[in-house]
Design an enzyme around this catalytic site. Structure first.
Site, PDB file in Angstrom:
ATOM      1  N   VAL A  57     -13.855   0.481  11.113  1.00  0.00           N
ATOM      2  CA  VAL A  57     -13.152   0.059  12.343  1.00  0.00           C
ATOM      3  C   VAL A  57     -13.250   1.082  13.471  1.00  0.00           C
ATOM      4  O   VAL A  57     -12.976   0.759  14.628  1.00  0.00           O
ATOM      5  CB  VAL A  57     -11.650  -0.242  12.095  1.00  0.00           C
ATOM      6  N   TYR A 147      -1.082  12.269  12.816  1.00  0.00           N
ATOM      7  CA  TYR A 147      -0.711  10.944  12.278  1.00  0.00           C
ATOM      8  C   TYR A 147       0.407  10.307  13.101  1.00  0.00           C
ATOM      9  O   TYR A 147       0.293   9.149  13.536  1.00  0.00           O
ATOM     10  CB  TYR A 147      -0.282  11.108  10.818  1.00  0.00           C
ATOM     11  N   LYS A 151       0.278   6.941  15.583  1.00  0.00           N
ATOM     12  CA  LYS A 151       1.082   5.740  15.317  1.00  0.00           C
ATOM     13  C   LYS A 151       2.002   5.411  16.492  1.00  0.00           C
ATOM     14  O   LYS A 151       2.258   4.233  16.779  1.00  0.00           O
ATOM     15  CB  LYS A 151       1.879   5.927  14.031  1.00  0.00           C
ATOM     16  N   VAL A 180       5.781   3.714   1.306  1.00  0.00           N
ATOM     17  CA  VAL A 180       5.336   2.779   0.262  1.00  0.00           C
ATOM     18  C   VAL A 180       4.402   3.575  -0.638  1.00  0.00           C
ATOM     19  O   VAL A 180       3.587   4.353  -0.133  1.00  0.00           O
ATOM     20  CB  VAL A 180       4.568   1.585   0.892  1.00  0.00           C
ATOM     21  N   THR A 182       1.502   3.890  -1.904  1.00  0.00           N
ATOM     22  CA  THR A 182       0.079   3.560  -1.932  1.00  0.00           C
ATOM     23  C   THR A 182      -0.715   4.845  -2.110  1.00  0.00           C
ATOM     24  O   THR A 182      -0.157   5.943  -2.086  1.00  0.00           O
ATOM     25  CB  THR A 182      -0.345   2.905  -0.603  1.00  0.00           C
TER      26      THR A 182
HETATM   27  P1  NAD Z   1      -4.391   2.878   1.680  1.00  0.00           P
HETATM   28  O1  NAD Z   1      -5.048   4.198   1.829  1.00  0.00           O
HETATM   29  O2  NAD Z   1      -3.907   2.450   0.352  1.00  0.00           O
HETATM   30  O3  NAD Z   1      -5.345   1.729   2.246  1.00  0.00           O
HETATM   31  C1  NAD Z   1      -6.005   1.877   3.474  1.00  0.00           C
HETATM   32  C2  NAD Z   1      -7.341   1.156   3.432  1.00  0.00           C
HETATM   33  O4  NAD Z   1      -7.945   1.309   4.738  1.00  0.00           O
HETATM   34  C3  NAD Z   1      -8.321   1.735   2.418  1.00  0.00           C
HETATM   35  O5  NAD Z   1      -8.854   0.703   1.632  1.00  0.00           O
HETATM   36  C4  NAD Z   1      -9.402   2.406   3.283  1.00  0.00           C
HETATM   37  O6  NAD Z   1     -10.703   2.369   2.723  1.00  0.00           O
HETATM   38  C5  NAD Z   1      -9.322   1.575   4.560  1.00  0.00           C
HETATM   39  N1  NAD Z   1      -9.827   2.302   5.730  1.00  0.00           N
HETATM   40  C6  NAD Z   1      -9.450   3.551   6.149  1.00  0.00           C
HETATM   41  N2  NAD Z   1     -10.144   3.879   7.248  1.00  0.00           N
HETATM   42  C7  NAD Z   1     -10.942   2.840   7.540  1.00  0.00           C
HETATM   43  C8  NAD Z   1     -11.896   2.592   8.567  1.00  0.00           C
HETATM   44  N3  NAD Z   1     -12.166   3.511   9.516  1.00  0.00           N
HETATM   45  N4  NAD Z   1     -12.553   1.401   8.587  1.00  0.00           N
HETATM   46  C9  NAD Z   1     -12.301   0.463   7.635  1.00  0.00           C
HETATM   47  N5  NAD Z   1     -11.417   0.658   6.630  1.00  0.00           N
HETATM   48  C10 NAD Z   1     -10.749   1.822   6.587  1.00  0.00           C
HETATM   49  O7  NAD Z   1      -3.207   2.893   2.760  1.00  0.00           O
HETATM   50  P2  NAD Z   1      -1.839   2.040   2.923  1.00  0.00           P
HETATM   51  O8  NAD Z   1      -0.733   2.920   2.528  1.00  0.00           O
HETATM   52  O9  NAD Z   1      -1.992   0.680   2.360  1.00  0.00           O
HETATM   53  O10 NAD Z   1      -1.801   1.985   4.520  1.00  0.00           O
HETATM   54  C11 NAD Z   1      -2.060   0.842   5.287  1.00  0.00           C
HETATM   55  C12 NAD Z   1      -1.500   1.079   6.682  1.00  0.00           C
HETATM   56  O11 NAD Z   1      -0.089   1.265   6.609  1.00  0.00           O
HETATM   57  C13 NAD Z   1      -2.055   2.333   7.371  1.00  0.00           C
HETATM   58  O12 NAD Z   1      -2.269   2.071   8.742  1.00  0.00           O
HETATM   59  C14 NAD Z   1      -0.954   3.348   7.180  1.00  0.00           C
HETATM   60  O13 NAD Z   1      -0.967   4.353   8.162  1.00  0.00           O
HETATM   61  C15 NAD Z   1       0.269   2.458   7.282  1.00  0.00           C
HETATM   62  N6  NAD Z   1       1.474   3.025   6.674  1.00  0.00           N
HETATM   63  C16 NAD Z   1       1.556   3.304   5.343  1.00  0.00           C
HETATM   64  C17 NAD Z   1       2.706   3.850   4.818  1.00  0.00           C
HETATM   65  C18 NAD Z   1       2.851   4.195   3.370  1.00  0.00           C
HETATM   66  O14 NAD Z   1       3.846   4.846   3.008  1.00  0.00           O
HETATM   67  N7  NAD Z   1       1.946   3.803   2.518  1.00  0.00           N
HETATM   68  C19 NAD Z   1       3.810   4.095   5.645  1.00  0.00           C
HETATM   69  C20 NAD Z   1       3.694   3.805   6.989  1.00  0.00           C
HETATM   70  C21 NAD Z   1       2.533   3.261   7.490  1.00  0.00           C
END
Ligand code: NAD
Length: 250
Positions: A57, A147, A151, A180, A182
């Site tokens: 992306v 980060y 955001k 979360v 993850t």
């Molecule tokens: P994750 O790391 O489990 O999954 C993220 C996915 O995005 C991965 O499969 C990765 O390969 C893909 N990705 C990363 N960069 C990419 C790129 N440049 N092009 C295409 N794909 C790409 O993360 P998650 O925890 O599921 O996070 C999802 C979203 O939620 C993110 O934007 C993260 O910042 C946000 N978020 C997560 C949390 C948390 O606690 N997990 C909290 C707040 C926000």
């Protein structure tokens, strides 16, 4: 009318994968976009009628290719979920420009590029954009200079999109998840951080991927037809409480 198409970035795992599952179950055809091709192919195989977009992306050429692919194979887009994100934490003095750029490239440039490329198709469907920010963009905290700033920018970008794209019938909203478990979060959350989150959150726990997906699915759906330009924190109450709450509660 035909089946609605949702494209979800970062859908190979975590919150994106849970969103793909939920939206498929709610009747959408889901385009799953991720730069981790092997993980993406495995994830797509588990979801009926899903299709893969194996692109980065943060790269303008790859984004253009993804949308050319989408236009020729599906010809429609009803919702875009900008969920792909990376987390790298560090103190301000130790955040090199390369780390800063890596975080901004995916978390902010990616949302800008994918949303801009999606406008013609979303205009035709009067569709929706849902951007995934974070509680780290609503409240400053240590180690999150890149980060958290990325955001916070995603939230402003959402409001810009709502302001400009409303006349096309396109809605743009944002979900700000709390913690979360993850892969992304577990790479930067130590046991101490996990305990501190449990303590600070009114609901005293982490959220699940599925709980975040519910908020995303709602904002993509017709149920949210008069909602645009909003940030919905799905965060166990983190945003609503101030510093020192656990001490006050006891
Ligand atoms: P994750 O790391 O489990 O999954 C993220 C996915 O995005 C991965 O499969 C990765 O390969 C893909 N990705 C990363 N960069 C990419 C790129 N440049 N092009 C295409 N794909 C790409 O993360 P998650 O925890 O599921 O996070 C999802 C979203 O939620 C993110 O934007 C993260 O910042 C946000 N978020 C997560 C949390 C948390 O606690 N997990 C909290 C707040 C926000």
């Amino acid at each position: 009318m035909g089946q609605k198409v949702a494209v979800i970035t970062g859908a190979a795992r975590g919150i994106g994968l849970a969103t793909a599952r939920l939206m498929q179950a709610e009747g959408w055809q889901v385009g799953m976009w991720d730069r981790d091709r092997p993980a993406l192919m495995a994830a797509v195989a588990g979801i009926p009628d899903a299709f893969a977009l194996p692109y980065d992306v943060s790269d303008p050429d790859e984004v253009a290719r993804a949308f050319a692919d989408l236009r020729s194979t599906k010809g429609r887009l009803d919702a875009l979920v900008n969920n792909a994100g990376v987390a790298e934490f560090g103190p301000i003095e130790e955040t090199g420009f390369d780390m800063w750029r890596r975080v901004m490239a995916t978390n902010l440039d990616g949302v800008f590029l994918c949303s801009q490329a999606a406008i013609p198709l979303l205009r035709a469907s009067r569709g929706a954009i849902v951007n995934i920010a974070s509680i780290s963009g609503l409240r400053a905290s240590t180690l999150r200079v890149a980060y958290g700033t990325s955001k916070a920018a995603v939230m402003q970008l959402t409001m810009q999109q709502a302001a400009e794209l409303g006349e096309y019938g396109i809605r743009a909203n944002c979900v700000a998840p709390g913690p979360v478990r993850t892969k992304l979060a577990m790479a930067v959350h130590t046991q101490e951080i996990i305990d501190a989150y449990h303590d600070a959150l009114p609901l005293n726990r982490y959220g699940s991927e599925a709980e975040i997906a519910e908020a995303i699915g709602f904002l993509c759906s017709e149920k949210a037809s008069f909602i645009t330009g909003q940030v919905l924190a799905a965060d166990g109450g983190f945003q609503s409480t101030g510093v020192g709450l656990p001490a006050l509660r006891r």
